[in-house]
Enzyme design. Structure first.
Site, PDB file in Angstrom:
ATOM      1  N   LYS A 158       1.676   5.517  14.143  1.00 23.69           N
ATOM      2  CA  LYS A 158       1.282   4.632  15.247  1.00 23.69           C
ATOM      3  C   LYS A 158       0.670   5.427  16.395  1.00 23.69           C
ATOM      4  CE  LYS A 158       4.702   1.124  14.105  1.00 23.69           C
ATOM      5  NZ  LYS A 158       5.136   1.827  12.873  1.00 23.69           N
TER       6      LYS A 158
ATOM      7  N   HIS B 226       0.818  -1.209   0.000  1.00 24.32           N
ATOM      8  CA  HIS B 226       0.000   0.000   0.000  1.00 24.32           C
ATOM      9  C   HIS B 226       0.859   1.270   0.000  1.00 24.32           C
ATOM     10  CE1 HIS B 226       0.576  -0.044   4.445  1.00 24.32           C
ATOM     11  NE2 HIS B 226       0.390   1.257   4.347  1.00 24.32           N
TER      12      HIS B 226
END
Length: 246
Positions: free
Chosen positions: A224, A156
């Site tokens: 994250k 991706h």
């Protein structure tokens, strides 16, 4: 006031820069966040709006009904955090002044680096398919069982770079006009989206940029930070994380 790299008024063109302004978004995780006008131009494209239809946690939505959030708001959050982290690192580079502060004013290079970071964070997930990671890990192997090369070569991050190029071309977005970013800067944006295990070699003048959006050295990055805060909030599981402290 938007501190990111913007051209002088004399260089603005009515069809692009004059018609764009920075915009403040009310984010459910970070509160009111301001994004640069170049980011707003990118957000207002079909390619980026597509992220509204991609569940952030894929099929987890069928287990946790609250996990209905999508890649759109996650991308806004990452763009914001990338800018804030960049501001912090740039400010901390200054020497202590007579008042005991170590803040320094933003140089043109600093402003452009902040624009680069924000756009890289904003666009890092453009290449995700339906149901996010489920698409590449589960669906593709079933669609191409006899052609493992397609499955192994599809990432991706790579697709994000391709969609980013298409987004700029198809929507006539001029990053030089909006943010004083040239072709070299555009290549750096795509490199930051993909990440690097050797940033000192890939960008010797500012290797620290690679540690913010997609940190391939130790995995500690704003991508994250955002999804840990956002995903845990939406599924109702508390995660003790404070990006401001880090």
């Amino acid at each position: 006031m938007d501190i990111l790299c913007t051209p002088p008024a004399s260089q603005d063109r009515s069809c692009t820069a004059d018609s764009r302004r920075s915009k403040t978004f009310n984010d459910s995780v970070h509160g009111h966040i301001q994004l640069h006008r170049a980011s707003v131009a990118i957000i207002d494209t079909p390619e980026f709006q597509r992220l509204r239809n991609l569940k952030q946690l894929g099929l987890t939505y069928y287990i946790y009904p609250g996990a209905s959030h999508n890649r759109f708001e996650h991308s806004l959050g990452v763009g914001y955090l990338a800018t804030e982290w960049g501001k912090h690192l740039i400010a901390e580079c200054g020497a202590l002044d007579a008042y005991g502060w170590n803040f320094r004013s933003y140089e043109p290079e600093d402003k452009c680096n902040l624009s680069i970071l924000q756009i890289a964070g904003l666009c890092h997930d453009l290449g995700h398919g339906p149901f996010s990671h489920v698409f590449e890990k589960e669906l593709l192997p079933k669609l191409f069982p006899s052609n493992p090369n397609i499955v192994n070569e599809w990432h991706h991050e790579t697709m994000s770079n391709k969609i980013f190029d298409h987004l700029l071309d198809d929507n006539s977005i001029d990053l030089m006009d909006l943010a004083m970013l040239d072709d070299k800067d555009t290549q750096l944006i795509k490199a930051l989206m993909h990440g690097s295990s050797n940033p000192a070699a890939d960008n010797p003048s500012a290797p620290w940029l690679f540690d913010i959006v997609a940190n391939k050295r130790n995995g500690i990055d704003v991508d994250k930070f955002d999804y840990l805060l956002r995903d845990s909030k939406m599924v109702g599981v508390t995660v003790p994380l404070d990006p401001q402290r880090i």
